[in-house]
Design a protein around this motif. Structure first.
Motif, PDB file in Angstrom:
ATOM      1  N   SER A 107       0.856  -1.188   0.000  1.00  0.00           N
ATOM      2  CA  SER A 107       0.000   0.000   0.000  1.00  0.00           C
ATOM      3  C   SER A 107       0.890   1.235   0.000  1.00  0.00           C
ATOM      4  CB  SER A 107      -0.923   0.015   1.220  1.00  0.00           C
ATOM      5  OG  SER A 107      -0.169   0.224   2.407  1.00  0.00           O
ATOM      6  N   VAL A 108       0.262   2.394  -0.102  1.00  0.00           N
ATOM      7  CA  VAL A 108       1.010   3.656  -0.100  1.00  0.00           C
ATOM      8  C   VAL A 108       1.749   3.828   1.220  1.00  0.00           C
ATOM      9  CG1 VAL A 108       0.826   6.160  -0.321  1.00  0.00           C
ATOM     10  CG2 VAL A 108      -0.695   4.688  -1.638  1.00  0.00           C
ATOM     11  N   VAL A 109       1.081   3.534   2.319  1.00  0.00           N
ATOM     12  CA  VAL A 109       1.699   3.678   3.639  1.00  0.00           C
ATOM     13  C   VAL A 109       2.884   2.733   3.787  1.00  0.00           C
ATOM     14  CG1 VAL A 109       1.347   3.265   6.101  1.00  0.00           C
ATOM     15  CG2 VAL A 109      -0.342   4.569   4.808  1.00  0.00           C
ATOM     16  N   GLN A 110       2.691   1.484   3.381  1.00  0.00           N
ATOM     17  CA  GLN A 110       3.763   0.506   3.569  1.00  0.00           C
ATOM     18  C   GLN A 110       4.992   0.782   2.703  1.00  0.00           C
ATOM     19  OE1 GLN A 110       0.802  -2.619   3.209  1.00  0.00           O
ATOM     20  NE2 GLN A 110       1.831  -3.712   4.845  1.00  0.00           N
ATOM     21  N   SER A 111       4.784   1.389   1.545  1.00  0.00           N
ATOM     22  CA  SER A 111       5.941   1.737   0.716  1.00  0.00           C
ATOM     23  C   SER A 111       6.826   2.765   1.414  1.00  0.00           C
ATOM     24  CB  SER A 111       5.477   2.266  -0.646  1.00  0.00           C
ATOM     25  OG  SER A 111       4.788   3.492  -0.508  1.00  0.00           O
ATOM     26  N   MET A 112       6.206   3.627   2.241  1.00  0.00           N
ATOM     27  CA  MET A 112       6.980   4.585   3.023  1.00  0.00           C
ATOM     28  C   MET A 112       7.616   3.912   4.233  1.00  0.00           C
ATOM     29  SD  MET A 112       5.705   7.861   5.265  1.00  0.00           S
ATOM     30  CE  MET A 112       4.949   6.764   6.449  1.00  0.00           C
ATOM     31  N   LEU A 113       6.831   3.072   4.927  1.00  0.00           N
ATOM     32  CA  LEU A 113       7.314   2.446   6.148  1.00  0.00           C
ATOM     33  C   LEU A 113       8.551   1.595   5.893  1.00  0.00           C
ATOM     34  CD1 LEU A 113       3.983   1.274   7.856  1.00  0.00           C
ATOM     35  CD2 LEU A 113       5.183   3.441   8.076  1.00  0.00           C
ATOM     36  N   VAL A 114       8.475   0.759   4.865  1.00  0.00           N
ATOM     37  CA  VAL A 114       9.574  -0.149   4.560  1.00  0.00           C
ATOM     38  C   VAL A 114      10.859   0.613   4.276  1.00  0.00           C
ATOM     39  CG1 VAL A 114      10.402  -1.855   2.881  1.00  0.00           C
ATOM     40  CG2 VAL A 114       8.068  -1.994   3.737  1.00  0.00           C
ATOM     41  N   LEU A 115      10.709   1.819   3.751  1.00  0.00           N
ATOM     42  CA  LEU A 115      11.877   2.600   3.357  1.00  0.00           C
ATOM     43  C   LEU A 115      12.684   3.085   4.547  1.00  0.00           C
ATOM     44  CD1 LEU A 115      13.193   3.566   0.726  1.00  0.00           C
ATOM     45  CD2 LEU A 115      11.865   5.671   0.917  1.00  0.00           C
ATOM     46  N   PHE A 116      12.022   3.398   5.672  1.00  0.00           N
ATOM     47  CA  PHE A 116      12.833   4.039   6.711  1.00  0.00           C
ATOM     48  C   PHE A 116      12.569   3.645   8.155  1.00  0.00           C
ATOM     49  CE2 PHE A 116       9.233   6.940   7.110  1.00  0.00           C
ATOM     50  CZ  PHE A 116       9.284   7.345   8.437  1.00  0.00           C
ATOM     51  N   HIS A 117      11.462   2.976   8.501  1.00  0.00           N
ATOM     52  CA  HIS A 117      11.245   2.783   9.936  1.00  0.00           C
ATOM     53  C   HIS A 117      12.258   1.837  10.566  1.00  0.00           C
ATOM     54  CE1 HIS A 117       9.387  -0.736   8.434  1.00  0.00           C
ATOM     55  NE2 HIS A 117       8.451  -0.927   9.339  1.00  0.00           N
TER      56      HIS A 117
END
Length: 317
Positions: free
Chosen positions: A33-43
Motif C-alpha cells: 500500500s502507499v503507507v507501507q511503501s513509506m514504512l519499509v523505506l525508513f522505519h
C-alpha cells in the motif's frame, strides 16, 4: 549514561510506524500500500541507526574488555529474543525456528551487527593508527558480506544476508556518529544536507516499488538525517509539547512495544479490508491503522509496567 532525547523521539516515531505496518499486514491483510511503501523505506533503518548510536562505547583496550562487552550486549539481546519467541510459539503455534529467525528477525540481525561492530572496533583500535584506514576497513565489510552472500548458498532463514547488508549502513552511521562528534554535528546542523536528504527520500518513496537495495539504503539514510535533524532542533527548544514527550516515552519503551505488539493486534481482515484501500489513500490508511495501533501500544506499555515491577521479569525487556 547520557540520555539523548532526540534519539528517543526518532525511536518513538519508528516504533509507532512499525506497529502501523503490523496492523496493515496482520489486522487488515494488506502487504502492499502507499503507507507501507513509506514504512519499509525508513522505519527499520531508523531503529538500526539508533541501536548503533546507543551501542557504541569507547575503551575496548584488551581482550578481557572485549569479551565482557560481547557478553553484556549478547545478554541484552538474546534474553528478550528467546523469551518473546517462546511466548509467540505458545501463543500462535508457529514453528519455533521460524519465529526465532524470521518473525523476530530484528533481534537476529541486531545481534549479528552488534557483535560485528564491537569486534571490528576492537581490531581497528588495537591495530590501526590512521583513521582513514579504519574507515576503509568499515567500507570493506559490506563488500565482504555481498561476496559471502553469493558464495554461501544458504537461505535467509539460516543467515539473513540481505537484511544484514541492508541495515549495516544505518547501524554503522549511528555507531560512527556517536564515536565522532564532528560527524554527528555535520548531520545535525548541515542545512544543505537536510534539504538534499528530503528530496532524495521523497524520490525514493515515489519510486519505492522499483528501487534496488542500494537506493533503499540511500533512502533510509536520508530519512535518518531528516528525522534526526528535525527532532534535534525542536528538542533543543525551551518548550517541547506533549507530542514530543509522548514520542520520548514510546522511544524508551520501543523494545517492549516491538516484542509485544503482535500479541494484541486483532484480525479484522473480513471487516476492515474493503474500507482501507482507497485511491490516493495515504492519510486514510494511516488514520485507520492508527485507530488500531494506538490501543495496541497502550496495551504493550501496560504489560511492560507489569514486567518492570519484578526484578526477574525486568531482564526480559
Amino acid at each position: 549514561m547520557t540520555r539523548f532525547s532526540y534519539i528517543d523521539q526518532i525511536k518513538g516515531v519508528a516504533i509507532f510506524l512499525v506497529v502501523i505496518g503490523h496492523v496493515m499486514i496482520f489486522s487488515f491483510g494488506i502487504h502492499f500500500s502507499v503507507v507501507q511503501s513509506m514504512l519499509v523505506l525508513f522505519h527499520m533503518p531508523v531503529f538500526f541507526y539508533a541501536s548503533g548510536f546507543l551501542a557504541y562505547k569507547e575503551g575496548i583496550a584488551d581482550i578481557k574488555t572485549l569479551i565482557n562487552r560481547l557478553m553484556h550486549k549478547g545478554k541484552r539481546i538474546i534474553i528478550p529474543w528467546i523469551s518473546v519467541s517462546v511466548g509467540m510459539f505458545v501463543f500462535s503455534g508457529r514453528p519455533f525456528f521460524s519465529i526465532l529467525t524470521s518473525f523476530y528477525w530484528f533481534f537476529y540481525v541486531l545481534m549479528v551487527l552488534t557483535i560485528l561492530h564491537i569486534i571490528v572496533e576492537y581490531l581497528i583500535t588495537k591495530n590501526i593508527k590512521f583513521k582513514i584506514l579504519g574507515f576503509a576497513i568499515w567500507g570493506l565489510i559490506p563488500v565482504s558480506l555481498f561476496a559471502l552472500k553469493y558464495l554461501c548458498h544458504c537461505g535467509d532463514s539460516l543467515f539473513p544476508f540481505n537484511q544484514i547488508i541492508m541495515y549495516f549502513f544505518p547501524y554503522l552511521l549511528g555507531w560512527l556518529s556517536r564515536k565522532y562528534s564532528w560527524l554527528n554535528g555535520f548531520i545535525l546542523h548541515n542545512s544543505a544536507l537536510y534539504i538534499l536528504s528530503i528530496i532524495i527520500f521523497l524520490f525514493c518513496w515515489l519510486y519505492a516499488d522499483n528501487l534496488n537495495i542500494i537506493f533503499r539504503i540511500i533512502g533510509g539514510l536520508c530519512a535518518i538525517v531528516v528525522l534526526q535533524s528535525f527532532f534535534y532542533y525542536y528538542s533543543s527548544q525551551e518548550h517541547v509539547n506533549r507530542m514530543f514527550d509522548t514520542l520520548c516515552v514510546l522511544g524508551k519503551s520501543s523494545l517492549a512495544i516491538y516484542m509485544l505488539n503482535n500479541f494484541f493486534i486483532p484480525d479484522l481482515k473480513a471487516i476492515a479490508l474493503p474500507f482501507v484501500i482507497v485511491p490516493n489513500g495515504f492519510i486514510w490508511e494511516l488514520f485507520i491503522a492508527s485507530v488500531i495501533a494506538i490501543p495496541v501500544i497502550y496495551a504493550c506499555l501496560f504489560v511492560e509496567k507489569i514486567f518492570r515491577r519484578n526484578k526477574y521479569l525486568i531482564h526480559i525487556m
